[in-house]
Design a protein around this motif. Structure first.
Motif, PDB file in Angstrom:
ATOM      1  N   GLY A 156      -8.992   5.589  -8.649  1.00  0.00           N
ATOM      2  CA  GLY A 156      -9.635   4.116  -8.728  1.00  0.00           C
ATOM      3  C   GLY A 156      -7.864   3.224  -8.315  1.00  0.00           C
ATOM      4  O   GLY A 156      -7.191   4.319  -8.252  1.00  0.00           O
ATOM      5  N   SER A 157      -7.854   2.275  -9.024  1.00  0.00           N
ATOM      6  CA  SER A 157      -6.353   2.028  -7.916  1.00  0.00           C
ATOM      7  C   SER A 157      -4.933   2.485  -9.472  1.00  0.00           C
ATOM      8  O   SER A 157      -5.573   2.711  -9.852  1.00  0.00           O
ATOM      9  CB  SER A 157      -5.790   0.268  -8.290  1.00  0.00           C
ATOM     10  OG  SER A 157      -6.404  -0.191  -9.540  1.00  0.00           O
ATOM     11  N   ALA A 158      -4.653   2.303  -8.847  1.00  0.00           N
ATOM     12  CA  ALA A 158      -2.399   2.656  -9.743  1.00  0.00           C
ATOM     13  C   ALA A 158      -2.303   1.694 -10.102  1.00  0.00           C
ATOM     14  O   ALA A 158      -2.033   1.224  -8.823  1.00  0.00           O
ATOM     15  CB  ALA A 158      -1.916   4.216  -9.368  1.00  0.00           C
ATOM     16  N   LEU A 159      -1.393   1.444 -10.930  1.00  0.00           N
ATOM     17  CA  LEU A 159       0.296   0.395 -11.200  1.00  0.00           C
ATOM     18  C   LEU A 159       1.224   1.410 -10.602  1.00  0.00           C
ATOM     19  O   LEU A 159       1.281   2.552 -10.459  1.00  0.00           O
ATOM     20  CB  LEU A 159       0.509  -0.266 -12.492  1.00  0.00           C
ATOM     21  CG  LEU A 159      -1.361  -0.493 -13.536  1.00  0.00           C
ATOM     22  CD1 LEU A 159      -0.018  -0.801 -14.858  1.00  0.00           C
ATOM     23  CD2 LEU A 159      -1.520  -1.823 -12.728  1.00  0.00           C
ATOM     24  N   ALA A 190       0.279  13.115  -4.783  1.00  0.00           N
ATOM     25  CA  ALA A 190       1.159  12.546  -5.602  1.00  0.00           C
ATOM     26  C   ALA A 190       0.554  13.753  -7.004  1.00  0.00           C
ATOM     27  O   ALA A 190      -0.047  14.100  -7.206  1.00  0.00           O
ATOM     28  CB  ALA A 190       1.039  11.442  -6.069  1.00  0.00           C
ATOM     29  N   GLU A 191       1.979  14.213  -7.859  1.00  0.00           N
ATOM     30  CA  GLU A 191       1.672  15.190  -8.652  1.00  0.00           C
ATOM     31  C   GLU A 191       1.356  14.378 -10.098  1.00  0.00           C
ATOM     32  O   GLU A 191       2.644  13.728 -10.698  1.00  0.00           O
ATOM     33  CB  GLU A 191       2.503  16.131  -8.765  1.00  0.00           C
ATOM     34  CG  GLU A 191       2.659  16.615  -7.361  1.00  0.00           C
ATOM     35  CD  GLU A 191       4.035  18.197  -7.316  1.00  0.00           C
ATOM     36  OE1 GLU A 191       4.910  18.282  -8.358  1.00  0.00           O
ATOM     37  OE2 GLU A 191       4.488  18.433  -6.826  1.00  0.00           O
ATOM     38  N   TRP A 192       0.475  14.293 -10.545  1.00  0.00           N
ATOM     39  CA  TRP A 192      -0.032  13.251 -11.566  1.00  0.00           C
ATOM     40  C   TRP A 192      -0.129  14.139 -12.984  1.00  0.00           C
ATOM     41  O   TRP A 192      -0.173  15.597 -12.519  1.00  0.00           O
ATOM     42  CB  TRP A 192      -0.862  12.582 -11.600  1.00  0.00           C
ATOM     43  CG  TRP A 192      -1.470  11.318 -10.564  1.00  0.00           C
ATOM     44  CD1 TRP A 192      -1.522  12.185  -9.296  1.00  0.00           C
ATOM     45  CD2 TRP A 192      -1.315  10.133 -10.454  1.00  0.00           C
ATOM     46  NE1 TRP A 192      -1.697  11.065  -8.490  1.00  0.00           N
ATOM     47  CE2 TRP A 192      -1.130   9.962  -9.222  1.00  0.00           C
ATOM     48  CE3 TRP A 192      -0.706   9.911 -11.433  1.00  0.00           C
ATOM     49  CZ2 TRP A 192      -1.139   8.445  -9.037  1.00  0.00           C
ATOM     50  CZ3 TRP A 192      -0.494   8.089 -11.590  1.00  0.00           C
ATOM     51  CH2 TRP A 192      -0.377   7.698  -9.721  1.00  0.00           C
ATOM     52  N   THR A 209       0.735  -1.213   0.032  1.00  0.00           N
ATOM     53  CA  THR A 209      -0.045  -0.148   0.018  1.00  0.00           C
ATOM     54  C   THR A 209       1.217   1.180  -0.074  1.00  0.00           C
ATOM     55  O   THR A 209       2.183   1.184   0.678  1.00  0.00           O
ATOM     56  CB  THR A 209      -1.149  -0.133   0.500  1.00  0.00           C
ATOM     57  OG1 THR A 209      -1.883  -1.000   1.169  1.00  0.00           O
ATOM     58  CG2 THR A 209      -1.841   1.524   1.628  1.00  0.00           C
ATOM     59  N   VAL A 210       1.023   2.021  -0.758  1.00  0.00           N
ATOM     60  CA  VAL A 210       1.640   3.025  -1.177  1.00  0.00           C
ATOM     61  C   VAL A 210       0.057   4.630  -0.728  1.00  0.00           C
ATOM     62  O   VAL A 210      -0.446   4.792  -2.037  1.00  0.00           O
ATOM     63  CB  VAL A 210       2.234   3.806  -2.160  1.00  0.00           C
ATOM     64  CG1 VAL A 210       3.034   5.052  -2.640  1.00  0.00           C
ATOM     65  CG2 VAL A 210       3.075   2.310  -2.443  1.00  0.00           C
ATOM     66  N   ILE A 217       7.384   4.607  -9.427  1.00  0.00           N
ATOM     67  CA  ILE A 217       6.647   5.331 -10.328  1.00  0.00           C
ATOM     68  C   ILE A 217       4.749   4.581 -10.161  1.00  0.00           C
ATOM     69  O   ILE A 217       4.830   3.304 -10.656  1.00  0.00           O
ATOM     70  CB  ILE A 217       7.326   4.776 -11.591  1.00  0.00           C
ATOM     71  CG1 ILE A 217       8.295   6.252 -11.857  1.00  0.00           C
ATOM     72  CG2 ILE A 217       6.141   5.826 -12.948  1.00  0.00           C
ATOM     73  CD1 ILE A 217       9.121   4.506 -11.176  1.00  0.00           C
ATOM     74  N   GLY A 218       4.093   5.768 -10.363  1.00  0.00           N
ATOM     75  CA  GLY A 218       2.675   5.352 -10.569  1.00  0.00           C
ATOM     76  C   GLY A 218       2.318   6.080 -11.469  1.00  0.00           C
ATOM     77  O   GLY A 218       2.590   6.647 -12.607  1.00  0.00           O
ATOM     78  N   VAL A 219       1.544   4.787 -12.587  1.00  0.00           N
ATOM     79  CA  VAL A 219      -0.056   4.943 -13.462  1.00  0.00           C
ATOM     80  C   VAL A 219      -1.249   4.934 -12.975  1.00  0.00           C
ATOM     81  O   VAL A 219      -1.462   3.141 -12.212  1.00  0.00           O
ATOM     82  CB  VAL A 219       0.650   3.853 -15.143  1.00  0.00           C
ATOM     83  CG1 VAL A 219       0.236   4.140 -16.099  1.00  0.00           C
ATOM     84  CG2 VAL A 219       2.726   3.719 -14.361  1.00  0.00           C
ATOM     85  N   ARG A 220      -1.891   5.700 -13.596  1.00  0.00           N
ATOM     86  CA  ARG A 220      -3.214   5.631 -13.468  1.00  0.00           C
ATOM     87  C   ARG A 220      -4.212   5.886 -14.603  1.00  0.00           C
ATOM     88  O   ARG A 220      -3.591   6.729 -15.335  1.00  0.00           O
ATOM     89  CB  ARG A 220      -3.845   6.607 -12.238  1.00  0.00           C
ATOM     90  CG  ARG A 220      -3.840   8.054 -11.871  1.00  0.00           C
ATOM     91  CD  ARG A 220      -3.843   8.997 -11.166  1.00  0.00           C
ATOM     92  NE  ARG A 220      -3.855  10.147 -11.363  1.00  0.00           N
ATOM     93  CZ  ARG A 220      -4.917  10.609 -10.211  1.00  0.00           C
ATOM     94  NH1 ARG A 220      -5.152  10.226  -9.479  1.00  0.00           N
ATOM     95  NH2 ARG A 220      -4.778  12.311 -10.432  1.00  0.00           N
TER      96      ARG A 220
END
Length: 70
Positions: free
Chosen positions: A43-46, A8-10, A2-3, A33-36
């Protein structure tokens, strides 16, 4: 794992259509690195390590993910 993605700045690619649905990326304080999906920001992010992200982006630049022409 869990992060916390609260701060986060998307961002989207400069090639993205400003009104379209896109993939968003964030370089997280944890070093991941998060990807959404921009359509579902809650929702969830990779999550990817820097090594995985570097390998992916190198593959994109190298054309490894280009669709075959029919």
């Amino acid at each position: 794992m869990t992060v916390d993605l609260t701060g986060a700045e998307w961002f989207k690619s400069s090639y993205s259509n400003p009104d379209g649905d896109c993939v968003e990326v964030a370089f997280l304080d944890s070093g991941l690195i998060g990807v959404r999906d921009s359509k579902n920001p809650n929702g969830s992010a990779l999550l990817f390590t820097h090594g995985d992200w570097d390998a992916f982006t190198a593959g994109v630049l190298d054309g490894q993910f280009n669709r075959p022409h029919s």
